[in-house]
Enzyme design. Sequence first.
Site, PDB file in Angstrom:
ATOM      1  N   HIS A 198     -10.208  47.379  16.447  1.00  0.00           N
ATOM      2  CA  HIS A 198      -9.265  45.872  16.831  1.00  0.00           C
ATOM      3  C   HIS A 198      -8.113  45.656  17.084  1.00  0.00           C
ATOM      4  O   HIS A 198      -7.571  46.440  17.728  1.00  0.00           O
ATOM      5  CB  HIS A 198      -9.753  44.910  15.871  1.00  0.00           C
ATOM      6  CG  HIS A 198      -8.760  45.815  14.707  1.00  0.00           C
ATOM      7  ND1 HIS A 198      -7.864  45.833  14.694  1.00  0.00           N
ATOM      8  CD2 HIS A 198      -9.197  46.684  13.448  1.00  0.00           C
ATOM      9  CE1 HIS A 198      -7.268  46.622  13.048  1.00  0.00           C
ATOM     10  NE2 HIS A 198      -8.037  46.665  12.932  1.00  0.00           N
TER      11      HIS A 198
ATOM     12  N   HIS B 115      -5.174  48.040  16.222  1.00  0.00           N
ATOM     13  CA  HIS B 115      -5.031  49.247  16.789  1.00  0.00           C
ATOM     14  C   HIS B 115      -4.573  48.930  18.542  1.00  0.00           C
ATOM     15  O   HIS B 115      -4.079  49.474  19.100  1.00  0.00           O
ATOM     16  CB  HIS B 115      -6.796  49.770  16.619  1.00  0.00           C
ATOM     17  CG  HIS B 115      -7.333  49.909  15.597  1.00  0.00           C
ATOM     18  ND1 HIS B 115      -8.224  49.110  15.323  1.00  0.00           N
ATOM     19  CD2 HIS B 115      -6.382  50.832  13.935  1.00  0.00           C
ATOM     20  CE1 HIS B 115      -8.255  49.861  13.563  1.00  0.00           C
ATOM     21  NE2 HIS B 115      -8.139  50.142  13.532  1.00  0.00           N
TER      22      HIS B 115
ATOM     23  N   CYS C  10      -6.845  53.641  -5.956  1.00  0.00           N
ATOM     24  CA  CYS C  10      -7.382  52.266  -5.053  1.00  0.00           C
ATOM     25  C   CYS C  10      -8.326  52.836  -4.156  1.00  0.00           C
ATOM     26  O   CYS C  10      -7.390  54.101  -3.705  1.00  0.00           O
ATOM     27  CB  CYS C  10      -7.034  51.513  -4.822  1.00  0.00           C
ATOM     28  SG  CYS C  10      -7.815  50.264  -3.332  1.00  0.00           S
TER      29      CYS C  10
ATOM     30  N   CYS D 149      -7.031  52.134  -0.669  1.00  0.00           N
ATOM     31  CA  CYS D 149      -6.442  52.975   0.276  1.00  0.00           C
ATOM     32  C   CYS D 149      -6.055  54.435  -0.156  1.00  0.00           C
ATOM     33  O   CYS D 149      -5.111  55.227   0.558  1.00  0.00           O
ATOM     34  CB  CYS D 149      -4.777  52.152  -0.612  1.00  0.00           C
ATOM     35  SG  CYS D 149      -4.805  50.370  -1.356  1.00  0.00           S
TER      36      CYS D 149
ATOM     37  N   CYS E  82      -5.839  46.159  -6.318  1.00  0.00           N
ATOM     38  CA  CYS E  82      -5.021  46.717  -5.691  1.00  0.00           C
ATOM     39  C   CYS E  82      -4.389  45.389  -4.863  1.00  0.00           C
ATOM     40  O   CYS E  82      -5.249  44.029  -4.416  1.00  0.00           O
ATOM     41  CB  CYS E  82      -5.909  47.874  -4.683  1.00  0.00           C
ATOM     42  SG  CYS E  82      -5.370  47.904  -3.061  1.00  0.00           S
TER      43      CYS E  82
ATOM     44  N   HIS F 142      -6.042  45.309  -1.498  1.00  0.00           N
ATOM     45  CA  HIS F 142      -7.597  44.748  -1.304  1.00  0.00           C
ATOM     46  C   HIS F 142      -8.251  43.809  -1.927  1.00  0.00           C
ATOM     47  O   HIS F 142      -9.575  43.119  -1.903  1.00  0.00           O
ATOM     48  CB  HIS F 142      -8.374  46.519  -0.896  1.00  0.00           C
ATOM     49  CG  HIS F 142      -8.255  47.229  -0.422  1.00  0.00           C
ATOM     50  ND1 HIS F 142      -7.770  48.240  -0.420  1.00  0.00           N
ATOM     51  CD2 HIS F 142      -8.819  47.315   0.944  1.00  0.00           C
ATOM     52  CE1 HIS F 142      -7.638  48.923   0.752  1.00  0.00           C
ATOM     53  NE2 HIS F 142      -8.826  48.194   1.467  1.00  0.00           N
TER      54      HIS F 142
ATOM     55  N   LYS G 250      -5.819  35.766   9.174  1.00  0.00           N
ATOM     56  CA  LYS G 250      -5.468  36.863   9.394  1.00  0.00           C
ATOM     57  C   LYS G 250      -7.226  37.103  10.017  1.00  0.00           C
ATOM     58  O   LYS G 250      -7.981  36.632   9.305  1.00  0.00           O
ATOM     59  CB  LYS G 250      -5.662  37.633   7.509  1.00  0.00           C
ATOM     60  CG  LYS G 250      -5.586  38.970   7.602  1.00  0.00           C
ATOM     61  CD  LYS G 250      -5.249  39.379   6.035  1.00  0.00           C
ATOM     62  CE  LYS G 250      -5.197  40.799   5.846  1.00  0.00           C
ATOM     63  NZ  LYS G 250      -5.145  41.239   3.942  1.00  0.00           N
TER      64      LYS G 250
ATOM     65  N   LYS H 257     -14.382  39.889   8.933  1.00  0.00           N
ATOM     66  CA  LYS H 257     -15.360  40.213   9.664  1.00  0.00           C
ATOM     67  C   LYS H 257     -15.643  39.229   8.487  1.00  0.00           C
ATOM     68  O   LYS H 257     -16.741  38.791   9.421  1.00  0.00           O
ATOM     69  CB  LYS H 257     -15.702  41.124   8.666  1.00  0.00           C
ATOM     70  CG  LYS H 257     -15.196  42.642   9.863  1.00  0.00           C
ATOM     71  CD  LYS H 257     -16.362  43.681   8.956  1.00  0.00           C
ATOM     72  CE  LYS H 257     -15.622  45.154   9.685  1.00  0.00           C
ATOM     73  NZ  LYS H 257     -16.594  46.210   9.824  1.00  0.00           N
TER      74      LYS H 257
END
Length: 635
Positions: free
Chosen positions: A19, A22, A127, A130, A144, A147, A296, A299
Amino acid sequence: MSGPFYLTTPIYYVNALPHLGHAYTTIAADTMARYHRLAGEDVWFLTGTDEHGDRIAQIAAAANVPPLEYADKISAEFRRTWDRLGLRYDDYIRTTEERHKKVVQAILQKLWDAGEIYLGKYGGHYCFGCERFYTEKEIVDGKCPDHLTVLTWIEEENYFFKMSKYQSWLIDYVNQHPDFIRPERYRNEILGFLRDPLQDLSISRPRTRLTWGVPLPFDDKYVTYVWFDALINYVSALGGPGDLRFEKFWPAAQHLIGKDILKPHAVYWPCMLKAAGIPLYQHLNVHAYWTVEGHKMSKSLGNVIEPLAFAAEYGQVGNDAFRYFILREMTFGLDSDFAKDAFVTRLNADLANDLGNLVARATTLIANFAAGAGVTGPATADEEQVHRAGVETRRLLDGAMGEFAFQRGLAAIWELIGTLNRYIDATQPWALAKKPAERPRLDRVLVTLAEAVRYLGIVLDPFVPEAAAKIRVAVGLTSPPRLAEATLGRLDRLPPVQKLSGLFPRVVAVKDDVKVTEAARVELGTGGITINDFSRVDLRVAEVLTAEAVPKSKKLLKLTVSLGSEQRTIVAGIAQHYAPADLVGKKVVVVANLEPATLMGVQSQGMVLAGSTDDDGALAVLTLDRDLPPGAKVR
């Protein structure tokens, strides 16, 4: 700049497809690697994928495929994405490769033999996303912090690395090397973290609950914890200590990461290297987050930017436009927002108007007015200003790239582009061409423009490599570019120059995710004409050779255009919207079979098509989103 240069991206976890985040890291690394190659350095640019751990095993199980099969698929997608985006990495490593496992196990064995690893019992909140334990201090409402999922309590025996013994050493090292972690805000963040006691690091998982990992060489009932596995890729890709490639490149190592993985790279990794007797890397370069339209990436929100798909929407220039935008828009180290409107603005203003227009104007003027000998007159204050601007651009560019400040480097180049556009306006080569006595002066101007375009074709190579290559071809530079050749004021004769227009087509509308270029903006309206009526209009591509104001008129410009087999004079009512110099070199659409008309004493043999908005009435002439020869029929 001299000597070898080793640059790494993180190895990307194969729990998701590539994405925007990256892509930014990898494009930034590719840009830096290209710049150091341009400077003549021996570069090794590494990227790859991280493929072990709880999360991957769970995803593969849910998909009912073996973990390696799943990892193969996602890793291949990363490689395909970088290849399609034109990135030139030297090595691509996967943590499932034997070359990596061999070095990981060798380092683990060395640390075990040295007493740096011990078996201990640990219980904590874990987690799986992570793949780490969280302390009570880090937990947010029992979840977490990243997440926001409920943590799992796990109590088990594991092997631990004695990281706590290196806390004082690491604090001293960071303080004594102010640019070890940069920008400074991230150095300060790590020093703040190190004010609290540093815990030893769990480096294993029992094979009773996880088999997907590198087995510990001294106890095969355990596999290596993901960070102790993953971080070593930077060493294993070079063959490990003792390998010739390692000995050559590791002393010049620099890492490029996102701020989400700051702590492992700035705390775990230096301590691991120190314990293993391996010298530390030179710099840890940390960039921040991208949001999309102020939110942010998620999806569930449907706002994840997939780099290949996004770049493809803009055709042949998409790769360059995408990389230019993200390099120019983000201030390195600070969060930035990705907005399609801002992308189109950058494409139109910076790439099409500034760079594309300059290259088209300069190459067209040279091709139209160049003399065979190319003997030039003396340089004047105008040329000296251009030469000084070239020196200053290099100074600013070198300084910016030394700090990964891509946005500053590009700003310096665009300041030079502005200087060159103003130089054309001030020298008016189209006017000099009408006066035989000004031939030496014209030649000096044309040589200056040719050298300046060549200069841009070199310094732009790391940032917009496809466009830069086209620019170099246009000015006859066919050998690999070298930064040392980016100079101004040394060329005395004109090289062979080809006209280059349409380098970056403008986008005039973005509506419902449909991109409309200027060549497609002719609207027939709703008057009910037939196809036969439309076929009677002869629309042709015309290249503007010269442009000048019509005396005593505020609205009219006199254009000399080429239709391939003939030249014509066309009078256009666009003087309040375009300076004459802005039009030279443009390819526009004209009505070629319009009856001639005389306007302000000048006979016009056609009509230039232009569009406007209802809001301000500003006119935009129709140009092309793909290069076509003069005289080509528009259907």
